[in-house]
Design a protein around this motif. Structure first.
Motif, PDB file in Angstrom:
ATOM      1  N   ASP A 219       0.865  -1.182   0.000  1.00  0.00           N
ATOM      2  CA  ASP A 219       0.000   0.000   0.000  1.00  0.00           C
ATOM      3  C   ASP A 219       0.898   1.227   0.000  1.00  0.00           C
ATOM      4  OD1 ASP A 219      -2.172   1.651   0.133  1.00  0.00           O
ATOM      5  OD2 ASP A 219      -2.621   1.267   2.256  1.00  0.00           O
ATOM      6  N   VAL A 220       1.350   1.643  -1.177  1.00  0.00           N
ATOM      7  CA  VAL A 220       2.255   2.778  -1.293  1.00  0.00           C
ATOM      8  C   VAL A 220       1.742   3.742  -2.350  1.00  0.00           C
ATOM      9  CG1 VAL A 220       4.326   1.546  -0.539  1.00  0.00           C
ATOM     10  CG2 VAL A 220       3.718   1.572  -2.957  1.00  0.00           C
ATOM     11  N   LEU A 221       2.056   5.010  -2.162  1.00  0.00           N
ATOM     12  CA  LEU A 221       1.785   6.035  -3.175  1.00  0.00           C
ATOM     13  C   LEU A 221       3.119   6.425  -3.791  1.00  0.00           C
ATOM     14  CD1 LEU A 221      -0.431   8.007  -4.360  1.00  0.00           C
ATOM     15  CD2 LEU A 221       0.502   9.705  -2.762  1.00  0.00           C
ATOM     16  N   ILE A 222       3.229   6.278  -5.105  1.00  0.00           N
ATOM     17  CA  ILE A 222       4.453   6.639  -5.812  1.00  0.00           C
ATOM     18  C   ILE A 222       4.279   8.034  -6.393  1.00  0.00           C
ATOM     19  CG2 ILE A 222       6.073   6.031  -7.637  1.00  0.00           C
ATOM     20  CD1 ILE A 222       6.006   3.938  -5.522  1.00  0.00           C
ATOM     21  N   VAL A 223       5.157   8.946  -6.013  1.00  0.00           N
ATOM     22  CA  VAL A 223       5.161  10.286  -6.591  1.00  0.00           C
ATOM     23  C   VAL A 223       6.569  10.550  -7.123  1.00  0.00           C
ATOM     24  CG1 VAL A 223       3.294  11.201  -5.167  1.00  0.00           C
ATOM     25  CG2 VAL A 223       5.627  11.287  -4.313  1.00  0.00           C
ATOM     26  N   ALA A 224       6.664  11.334  -8.175  1.00  0.00           N
ATOM     27  CA  ALA A 224       7.961  11.532  -8.816  1.00  0.00           C
ATOM     28  C   ALA A 224       8.039  12.928  -9.409  1.00  0.00           C
ATOM     29  CB  ALA A 224       8.188  10.489  -9.910  1.00  0.00           C
ATOM     30  N   THR A 225       9.276  13.361  -9.675  1.00  0.00           N
ATOM     31  CA  THR A 225       9.503  14.617 -10.385  1.00  0.00           C
ATOM     32  C   THR A 225      10.316  14.332 -11.629  1.00  0.00           C
ATOM     33  OG1 THR A 225      11.602  15.185  -9.297  1.00  0.00           O
ATOM     34  CG2 THR A 225       9.568  15.855  -8.188  1.00  0.00           C
ATOM     35  N   ALA A 226      10.154  15.181 -12.620  1.00  0.00           N
ATOM     36  CA  ALA A 226      10.907  15.033 -13.858  1.00  0.00           C
ATOM     37  C   ALA A 226      11.013  16.380 -14.536  1.00  0.00           C
ATOM     38  CB  ALA A 226      10.239  14.025 -14.798  1.00  0.00           C
ATOM     39  N   ASN A 227      12.121  16.571 -15.222  1.00  0.00           N
ATOM     40  CA  ASN A 227      12.277  17.745 -16.065  1.00  0.00           C
ATOM     41  C   ASN A 227      11.589  17.469 -17.389  1.00  0.00           C
ATOM     42  OD1 ASN A 227      13.614  19.430 -18.206  1.00  0.00           O
ATOM     43  ND2 ASN A 227      14.657  20.262 -16.422  1.00  0.00           N
ATOM     44  N   PRO A 228      10.681  18.346 -17.838  1.00  0.00           N
ATOM     45  CA  PRO A 228       9.934  18.044 -19.063  1.00  0.00           C
ATOM     46  C   PRO A 228      10.819  17.882 -20.291  1.00  0.00           C
ATOM     47  CG  PRO A 228       9.585  20.316 -18.374  1.00  0.00           C
ATOM     48  CD  PRO A 228      10.282  19.629 -17.253  1.00  0.00           C
ATOM     49  N   GLU A 229      11.992  18.511 -20.277  1.00  0.00           N
ATOM     50  CA  GLU A 229      12.900  18.342 -21.408  1.00  0.00           C
ATOM     51  C   GLU A 229      13.363  16.885 -21.493  1.00  0.00           C
ATOM     52  OE1 GLU A 229      15.069  19.720 -24.729  1.00  0.00           O
ATOM     53  OE2 GLU A 229      13.518  20.645 -23.507  1.00  0.00           O
ATOM     54  N   ASP A 230      13.728  16.319 -20.327  1.00  0.00           N
ATOM     55  CA  ASP A 230      14.106  14.908 -20.295  1.00  0.00           C
ATOM     56  C   ASP A 230      12.898  14.031 -20.634  1.00  0.00           C
ATOM     57  OD1 ASP A 230      16.546  15.748 -19.472  1.00  0.00           O
ATOM     58  OD2 ASP A 230      16.206  15.350 -17.350  1.00  0.00           O
ATOM     59  N   TYR A 231      11.764  14.452 -20.111  1.00  0.00           N
ATOM     60  CA  TYR A 231      10.577  13.611 -20.182  1.00  0.00           C
ATOM     61  C   TYR A 231      10.056  13.483 -21.606  1.00  0.00           C
ATOM     62  CZ  TYR A 231       6.047  11.781 -18.652  1.00  0.00           C
ATOM     63  OH  TYR A 231       4.953  11.005 -18.444  1.00  0.00           O
ATOM     64  N   THR A 232       9.972  14.590 -22.331  1.00  0.00           N
ATOM     65  CA  THR A 232       9.318  14.571 -23.636  1.00  0.00           C
ATOM     66  C   THR A 232      10.284  14.360 -24.786  1.00  0.00           C
ATOM     67  OG1 THR A 232       9.500  16.979 -23.756  1.00  0.00           O
ATOM     68  CG2 THR A 232       7.483  16.082 -22.846  1.00  0.00           C
ATOM     69  N   ASN A 233      11.500  14.847 -24.680  1.00  0.00           N
ATOM     70  CA  ASN A 233      12.404  14.795 -25.821  1.00  0.00           C
ATOM     71  C   ASN A 233      13.319  13.578 -25.787  1.00  0.00           C
ATOM     72  OD1 ASN A 233      11.247  17.121 -26.603  1.00  0.00           O
ATOM     73  ND2 ASN A 233      12.956  18.476 -26.123  1.00  0.00           N
ATOM     74  N   ARG A 234      13.896  13.296 -24.638  1.00  0.00           N
ATOM     75  CA  ARG A 234      14.820  12.181 -24.578  1.00  0.00           C
ATOM     76  C   ARG A 234      14.087  10.848 -24.408  1.00  0.00           C
ATOM     77  NH1 ARG A 234      19.337  14.043 -20.288  1.00  0.00           N
ATOM     78  NH2 ARG A 234      19.273  16.274 -20.682  1.00  0.00           N
ATOM     79  N   GLY A 235      12.810  10.897 -23.982  1.00  0.00           N
ATOM     80  CA  GLY A 235      12.033   9.689 -23.828  1.00  0.00           C
ATOM     81  C   GLY A 235      12.606   8.719 -22.827  1.00  0.00           C
ATOM     82  N   ARG A 236      13.080   9.213 -21.721  1.00  0.00           N
ATOM     83  CA  ARG A 236      13.778   8.351 -20.776  1.00  0.00           C
ATOM     84  C   ARG A 236      12.863   7.768 -19.709  1.00  0.00           C
ATOM     85  NH1 ARG A 236      19.352  10.801 -18.903  1.00  0.00           N
ATOM     86  NH2 ARG A 236      19.470   8.692 -18.041  1.00  0.00           N
ATOM     87  N   ILE A 237      11.588   8.135 -19.729  1.00  0.00           N
ATOM     88  CA  ILE A 237      10.627   7.391 -18.911  1.00  0.00           C
ATOM     89  C   ILE A 237       9.954   6.407 -19.847  1.00  0.00           C
ATOM     90  CG2 ILE A 237       8.495   7.479 -17.584  1.00  0.00           C
ATOM     91  CD1 ILE A 237       9.276  10.086 -16.466  1.00  0.00           C
TER      92      ILE A 237
END
Length: 469
Positions: A219-237
């Motif tokens: 029973d855990v809540l996962i929260v995260a942060t990301a830089n949108p540049e990494d997120y959308t352009n590099r596709g690393r998620i």
């Protein structure tokens, strides 16, 4: 202020008290709704998100979603995630000695299930504070599956247990945060194979370790942060992990000057008095950098830039007061140059701006000073001071005023012409809420700098000293 935990020590006492177990998401939802209805602000110290980020976050929590915050550096993402702790119950019962902090009513590990069956209502209970139910991990390329999920513990195997025994597993951060919140900062920096290890945790709520398949009802809540540049352009998620986050929320920098100043005042650790208008100059300076074509906006200009600037000018004021034996340490506009000296490395400039970095910073700082002076000193007629500095109207020879990093406030005030002949300086001090000699000297420095920027008087700077005339 932390209260004392309840004095309940067994599961039987817990049942007799009427305690009801709530899943984590129900606990967060109900506590948030109670705070929204008539409780305290659930987001203390968060500025500029009231009508944008906060409503989205509240809806995500009510829906019970895992959350990823997307935003440039220094937008308060981590602070926002840490504030989630305030929505947890202050004290929560756990099975005393349990590795994962399980609720006495719902043990999940083989060891706790066995103890619960053997002891019944005598199963010992301990109490965990809400601060212990939040775990934070900075995602780095060397993070392993063992760090997040777990691995076989060779010491337990060496003690004689078989490799097939679930109790040979050493649990990682996520299982150990059972009934709590796990925050992963900079999620895109996790290697893709490590991201895969989170898939079962976020969807099926179980874990798999080296061939073990344990149906742990996590029973855990996962929260995260990301830089949108990494997120959308590099596709690393990876796409399957992205799909498991129920809410993706974009953060932003404070939309107004007042909110930017509030962030600086709240976060900066100031060793001297820094007047509000100087914080406003730093806030405008930061916003000018965010709008400049010469600055790489993909990297962003963090709120930490202005915070570090405020701390630097406060340090400069204390340094001057100590060396010059001033009775008070008050930052003045002259100290802003010291911030430029040390903050340039926090900004990423566009490729074609090599060699012009200092000039760009100085220009944008002057713009911020002019905007602040215009906001606070507009309508004040400073003709008498301008005439004195030019030696006009048949008066005495042209006056000069010297200030600088090591020039005491008393010397600045003593050098001001027509100080006792006009109410000009009182009006300026009134506009800037300046009362002490240090504050008044700073207010007059802002007036002089604004007159220089309006090209009404001259200015020469060298060796840490500035002369207006």
């Amino acid at each position: 202020m932390t209260s004392s935990p309840p004095e309940i020590t067994t599961t039987g006492q817990l049942r007799a008290s009427g305690h009801v177990h709530r899943p984590l998401r129900a606990e967060l939802r109900e506590n948030l709704l109670a705070a929204l209805a008539d409780g305290p602000d659930p987001w203390p110290g968060i500025h500029g998100f009231d009508t944008t980020v906060i409503p989205q976050l509240e809806r995500a929590l009510i829906a019970g979603h895992d959350i990823v915050l997307l935003g440039e550096r220094g937008q308060g993402k981590t602070r926002l995630l840490r504030s989630l702790v305030g929505l947890l119950d202050e004290w929560s019962p756990v099975i005393a000695g349990s590795e994962l902090g399980e609720h006495p009513y719902q043990p999940v590990t083989p060891a706790s299930l066995r103890r619960a069956a053997e002891l019944g209502d005598d199963l010992p209970v301990a109490w965990r504070h809400r601060s212990e139910r939040y775990a934070e991990k900075l995602a780095t390329p060397d993070t392993s599956v063992a760090d997040l999920i777990g691995d076989v513990d060779p010491i337990r195997v060496a003690e004689g247990r078989s490799l097939g025994d679930p109790e040979t597993i050493h649990y990682g951060l996520v299982p150990r945060s059972h009934r709590g919140i796990v925050a992963i900062n900079e999620l895109p920096d996790l290697a893709e194979r490590i991201q895969v290890s989170l898939l079962n945790v976020m969807e099926e709520r179980d874990i798999q370790i080296r061939g073990y398949v344990l149906r742990l009802d996590l029973d855990v809540l996962i929260v995260a942060t990301a830089n949108p540049e990494d997120y959308t352009n590099r596709g690393r998620i990876i796409t399957p992990l992205q799909d498991r986050f129920g809410a993706e929320i974009r953060t932003h920098y404070p939309p107004t000057i007042d909110e930017e100043v509030a962030v600086i005042r709240q976060e900066a650790e100031l060793v001297a008095d820094v007047p509000e208008y100087l914080l406003e100059i730093l806030a405008r300076f930061t916003r000018n950098l965010r709008e400049s074509d010469a600055v790489d906006q993909r990297a962003g200009v963090s709120a930490r830039f202005a915070i570090a600037g405020a701390e630097t000018i406060a340090a400069a004021a204390l340094h001057r007061a100590t060396r010059q034996h001033e009775p008070e340490a008050v930052a003045r506009p002259v100290d802003l140059e010291t911030a430029v000296d040390v903050l340039g490395g926090k900004i990423e400039f566009e490729t074609g701006e090599e060699g012009r970095e200092r000039a760009i910073l100085e220009h944008l700082l002057r713009t911020a000073v002019a905007e602040t002076a215009r906001a606070h000193l507009s309508g004040i007629d400073a003709t008498v001071l301008v005439d004195a500095l030019h030696g006009r109207s048949g008066g005495p020879a042209a006056a000069t005023v010297m200030t600088g990093e090591q020039v005491p406030a008393a010397d600045v005030l003593a050098a001001m012409p027509v100080l006792g002949e006009s109410d000009l300086f009182d009006r300026v001090a009134g506009r800037l809420d300046a009362h002490t000699p240090g504050e008044r000297a700073g207010a007059l420095e802002l007036l002089l700098e604004s007159l220089y920027l309006e090209r009404l008087i001259g200015k020469e700077s060298a060796g840490g000293e500035t002369v207006y005339g």
